[in-house]
Scaffold this motif. Structure first.
Motif, PDB file in Angstrom:
ATOM      1  N   UNK A  54      11.606  61.928  39.212  1.00  0.00           N
ATOM      2  CA  UNK A  54      12.824  62.672  38.894  1.00  0.00           C
ATOM      3  C   UNK A  54      13.423  62.237  37.580  1.00  0.00           C
ATOM      4  N   UNK A  55      14.758  62.078  37.590  1.00  0.00           N
ATOM      5  CA  UNK A  55      15.485  61.751  36.358  1.00  0.00           C
ATOM      6  C   UNK A  55      16.476  60.631  36.640  1.00  0.00           C
ATOM      7  N   UNK A  56      16.420  59.575  35.825  1.00  0.00           N
ATOM      8  CA  UNK A  56      17.400  58.495  35.892  1.00  0.00           C
ATOM      9  C   UNK A  56      18.649  58.940  35.147  1.00  0.00           C
ATOM     10  N   UNK A  57      19.812  58.772  35.795  1.00  0.00           N
ATOM     11  CA  UNK A  57      21.048  59.298  35.209  1.00  0.00           C
ATOM     12  C   UNK A  57      22.222  58.413  35.589  1.00  0.00           C
ATOM     13  N   UNK A  58      23.373  58.750  34.991  1.00  0.00           N
ATOM     14  CA  UNK A  58      24.636  58.135  35.386  1.00  0.00           C
ATOM     15  C   UNK A  58      25.300  59.086  36.386  1.00  0.00           C
ATOM     16  N   UNK A  59      25.769  58.565  37.515  1.00  0.00           N
ATOM     17  CA  UNK A  59      26.316  59.419  38.564  1.00  0.00           C
ATOM     18  C   UNK A  59      27.476  60.267  38.064  1.00  0.00           C
ATOM     19  N   UNK A  60      28.330  59.689  37.210  1.00  0.00           N
ATOM     20  CA  UNK A  60      29.518  60.429  36.767  1.00  0.00           C
ATOM     21  C   UNK A  60      29.149  61.682  35.963  1.00  0.00           C
ATOM     22  N   UNK A  61      27.947  61.696  35.389  1.00  0.00           N
ATOM     23  CA  UNK A  61      27.534  62.859  34.593  1.00  0.00           C
ATOM     24  C   UNK A  61      27.057  64.024  35.457  1.00  0.00           C
ATOM     25  N   UNK A  62      26.640  63.732  36.701  1.00  0.00           N
ATOM     26  CA  UNK A  62      26.035  64.792  37.520  1.00  0.00           C
ATOM     27  C   UNK A  62      26.734  64.950  38.864  1.00  0.00           C
ATOM     28  N   UNK A  63      27.836  64.254  39.073  1.00  0.00           N
ATOM     29  CA  UNK A  63      28.482  64.232  40.391  1.00  0.00           C
ATOM     30  C   UNK A  63      28.911  65.610  40.854  1.00  0.00           C
ATOM     31  N   UNK A  64      29.219  66.515  39.921  1.00  0.00           N
ATOM     32  CA  UNK A  64      29.716  67.845  40.295  1.00  0.00           C
ATOM     33  C   UNK A  64      28.615  68.885  40.392  1.00  0.00           C
ATOM     34  N   UNK A  69      26.826  75.538  40.408  1.00  0.00           N
ATOM     35  CA  UNK A  69      27.378  74.949  39.181  1.00  0.00           C
ATOM     36  C   UNK A  69      26.410  73.880  38.652  1.00  0.00           C
ATOM     37  N   UNK A  70      25.249  74.302  38.170  1.00  0.00           N
ATOM     38  CA  UNK A  70      24.278  73.338  37.665  1.00  0.00           C
ATOM     39  C   UNK A  70      24.790  72.640  36.398  1.00  0.00           C
ATOM     40  N   UNK A  71      24.278  71.432  36.201  1.00  0.00           N
ATOM     41  CA  UNK A  71      24.636  70.635  35.025  1.00  0.00           C
ATOM     42  C   UNK A  71      23.379  70.441  34.185  1.00  0.00           C
ATOM     43  N   UNK A  72      23.468  70.786  32.927  1.00  0.00           N
ATOM     44  CA  UNK A  72      22.332  70.625  32.022  1.00  0.00           C
ATOM     45  C   UNK A  72      22.416  69.280  31.319  1.00  0.00           C
ATOM     46  N   UNK A  73      21.346  68.494  31.407  1.00  0.00           N
ATOM     47  CA  UNK A  73      21.282  67.155  30.814  1.00  0.00           C
ATOM     48  C   UNK A  73      20.166  67.115  29.770  1.00  0.00           C
ATOM     49  N   UNK A  74      20.336  66.251  28.785  1.00  0.00           N
ATOM     50  CA  UNK A  74      19.341  66.109  27.721  1.00  0.00           C
ATOM     51  C   UNK A  74      18.392  64.960  28.066  1.00  0.00           C
ATOM     52  N   UNK A  75      17.094  65.238  28.002  1.00  0.00           N
ATOM     53  CA  UNK A  75      16.078  64.207  28.295  1.00  0.00           C
ATOM     54  C   UNK A  75      15.849  63.379  27.030  1.00  0.00           C
ATOM     55  N   UNK A  76      16.089  62.068  27.123  1.00  0.00           N
ATOM     56  CA  UNK A  76      15.974  61.210  25.933  1.00  0.00           C
ATOM     57  C   UNK A  76      14.829  60.202  26.042  1.00  0.00           C
ATOM     58  N   UNK A  77      14.193  60.127  27.203  1.00  0.00           N
ATOM     59  CA  UNK A  77      13.101  59.151  27.354  1.00  0.00           C
ATOM     60  C   UNK A  77      12.199  59.579  28.505  1.00  0.00           C
ATOM     61  N   UNK A  78      11.001  59.032  28.477  1.00  0.00           N
ATOM     62  CA  UNK A  78      10.015  59.287  29.531  1.00  0.00           C
ATOM     63  C   UNK A  78       9.533  57.932  30.034  1.00  0.00           C
ATOM     64  N   UNK A  79       9.652  57.681  31.341  1.00  0.00           N
ATOM     65  CA  UNK A  79       9.335  56.344  31.870  1.00  0.00           C
ATOM     66  C   UNK A  79       8.302  56.473  32.988  1.00  0.00           C
ATOM     67  N   UNK A  80       7.028  56.331  32.665  1.00  0.00           N
ATOM     68  CA  UNK A  80       6.016  56.299  33.730  1.00  0.00           C
ATOM     69  C   UNK A  80       5.971  54.919  34.391  1.00  0.00           C
ATOM     70  N   UNK A 101       8.602  53.289  38.620  1.00  0.00           N
ATOM     71  CA  UNK A 101       8.931  52.886  37.247  1.00  0.00           C
ATOM     72  C   UNK A 101      10.280  52.165  37.220  1.00  0.00           C
ATOM     73  N   UNK A 102      10.485  51.236  36.259  1.00  0.00           N
ATOM     74  CA  UNK A 102      11.763  50.522  36.181  1.00  0.00           C
ATOM     75  C   UNK A 102      12.903  51.463  35.789  1.00  0.00           C
ATOM     76  N   UNK A 103      14.012  51.332  36.523  1.00  0.00           N
ATOM     77  CA  UNK A 103      15.176  52.169  36.260  1.00  0.00           C
ATOM     78  C   UNK A 103      15.923  51.621  35.042  1.00  0.00           C
ATOM     79  N   UNK A 104      16.329  52.474  34.093  1.00  0.00           N
ATOM     80  CA  UNK A 104      17.097  51.992  32.944  1.00  0.00           C
ATOM     81  C   UNK A 104      18.365  51.258  33.393  1.00  0.00           C
ATOM     82  N   UNK A 105      18.726  50.228  32.664  1.00  0.00           N
ATOM     83  CA  UNK A 105      19.911  49.436  33.005  1.00  0.00           C
ATOM     84  C   UNK A 105      21.169  50.297  33.044  1.00  0.00           C
ATOM     85  N   UNK A 106      21.200  51.361  32.227  1.00  0.00           N
ATOM     86  CA  UNK A 106      22.389  52.202  32.148  1.00  0.00           C
ATOM     87  C   UNK A 106      22.472  53.218  33.285  1.00  0.00           C
ATOM     88  N   UNK A 107      21.377  53.436  34.017  1.00  0.00           N
ATOM     89  CA  UNK A 107      21.366  54.455  35.061  1.00  0.00           C
ATOM     90  C   UNK A 107      21.957  53.910  36.354  1.00  0.00           C
TER      91      UNK A 107
END
Length: 409
Positions: A54-64, A69-80, A101-107
């Protein structure tokens, strides 16, 4: 001398001394007994990792986000899986991530690909989130949530199987301490014994005890240093016994036949001044011999195959496990009703090879052969998957009675 089963087993176990420990690879450890606890060398999991594609994200960005009411996010990295990258995530950014895969520290969450519009095929640069994780940490396996480095993964005294070896490897351990396997010599006695695949002269029978004992010892974790069949001549048995103890360095010698009070009892004739010959209140298997000769534990079992099998279970197997430091010396036991009754010999504990009828409406147990517990009924052992233990004070076992059933596998 007459002993109860417990008294004879106590004598046996009091003579056991633990075998030395050796350090081996995990491949060599399988089937052996841990001599010391295994401690995790690393945290398991080793790092925070994704439980989903899936996609590693910050909860506050996708909570709604939801389907309306879909939320469009920008993909900035690929982590296999296996990637060492730790990309930063700003507001509105996600990293595509694979399971493990390791989860980004910011996610703070992972959004399953199923909760996005079009999934991975929708776009390489944007993800349209249609379902929000419920809380922080969703779909993230946290570092050390299974065990922490230094935690006990397994205690001493257990057998290393495939699952245990896997757990050790996952904990960063590649070598473990186990007990040396017992070195065992099997000597089957009897002038009437002939190889099972041959033609039998009058008075001869197929030799099966050495096969039974060798296989049983291997199943109990032993290494066989010798498997021998000898006649009822003192010189033949004495030579085989001396070779086992003096030349091969056996930790345990187990014999079959030649321990009763009749004529031609070769084990008694040769070893009567070195080990004890006793009567044990059990059926089958009343005549028993045991002692220590040099560094070897020596068991003299009766000669009939069912007697050999039940005597091995009662005394030899616990000794082999104790030599290896096994935490549990007895097999698992369950209580089952009897399907068809039989008579017993009061004053002796009865051991009856048995089979379990697994009827969906209720399990029952019955003797493996129609002849019950006759010590000569060797062919019935093929049907045995357990044995029933009947107390000494029981004269008759009736259909429906609850009995102790010891499981052989």
């Amino acid at each position: 001398m007459r002993r109860t089963v417990e008294e004879h087993l106590e004598v046996v176990l009091s003579a056991v001394a633990l075998l030395p420990a050796v350090t081996v690879s995990l491949d060599d450890a399988v089937g052996r007994t841990l001599a010391s606890p295994v401690l995790a060398r690393v945290d398991v999991p080793l790092f925070d990792n994704s439980a989903m594609d899936g996609y590693a994200a910050r909860l506050e960005d996708v909570a709604a986000a939801d389907a309306e009411h879909p939320v469009t996010m920008r993909i900035v990295a690929d982590i296999p899986a296996g990637s060492p990258v730790d990309p930063p995530l700003a507001a509105g950014e996600v990293a595509r991530i694979m399971t493990g895969a390791p989860v980004p520290s910011a996610a703070t969450v992972v959004i399953p690909v199923e909760d996005t519009h079009g999934g991975f095929a929708q776009s390489p640069i944007t993800a349209i989130v249609t379902g929000a994780p419920r809380s922080e940490g969703a779909h993230i396996r946290r570092r050390g949530e299974d065990v922490r480095a230094g935690d006990e993964v397994a205690p001493a005294g257990i057998v290393v199987g495939a699952l245990q070896a896997t757990a050790f490897a996952a904990s960063g351990v590649d070598r473990v301490d186990v007990r040396r396997r017992p070195r065992v010599a099997v000597i089957s006695t009897g002038s009437e014994l002939a190889p099972p695949g041959g033609v039998f002269a009058r008075g001869q029978i197929p030799e099966s005890n050495s096969i039974l004992l060798a296989a049983s010892c291997r199943e109990a974790g032993a290494d066989l240093v010798s498997v021998t069949t000898v006649t009822d001549e003192d010189a033949a048995f004495d030579a085989a016994f001396a070779r086992a103890v003096d030349d091969l360095g056996a930790d345990l010698v187990v014999t079959s036949g030649g321990v009763s009070a009749g004529a031609y009892e070769v084990v008694r004739s040769v070893l009567s001044d070195r080990i004890a010959f006793v009567s044990v209140a059990m059926q089958p298997g009343e005549p028993q011999a045991f002692g220590r000769v040099g560094d070897a534990l020596v068991f003299g079992l009766p000669g009939n195959p069912v007697s050999v099998a039940m005597s091995f279970e009662a005394f030899v197997r616990p000794a082999l496990l104790a030599l290896q430091g096994r935490a549990e010396l007895q097999r698992p036991t369950m209580r089952l009703p009897v399907a068809a009754g039989w008579r017993t010999k009061q004053g002796r504990r009865q051991f009856v090879p048995a089979r379990i009828d697994r009827d969906p409406t209720g399990w029952t147990v019955r003797p493996a052969t129609a002849g019950g517990s006759g010590s000569h009924l060797a062919a019935g052992l093929a049907q045995a998957e357990a044995y029933v233990v009947v107390p000494e004070d029981v004269a008759t076992v009736s259909a429906g009675d609850l009995v102790d059933v010891v499981l052989l596998s």
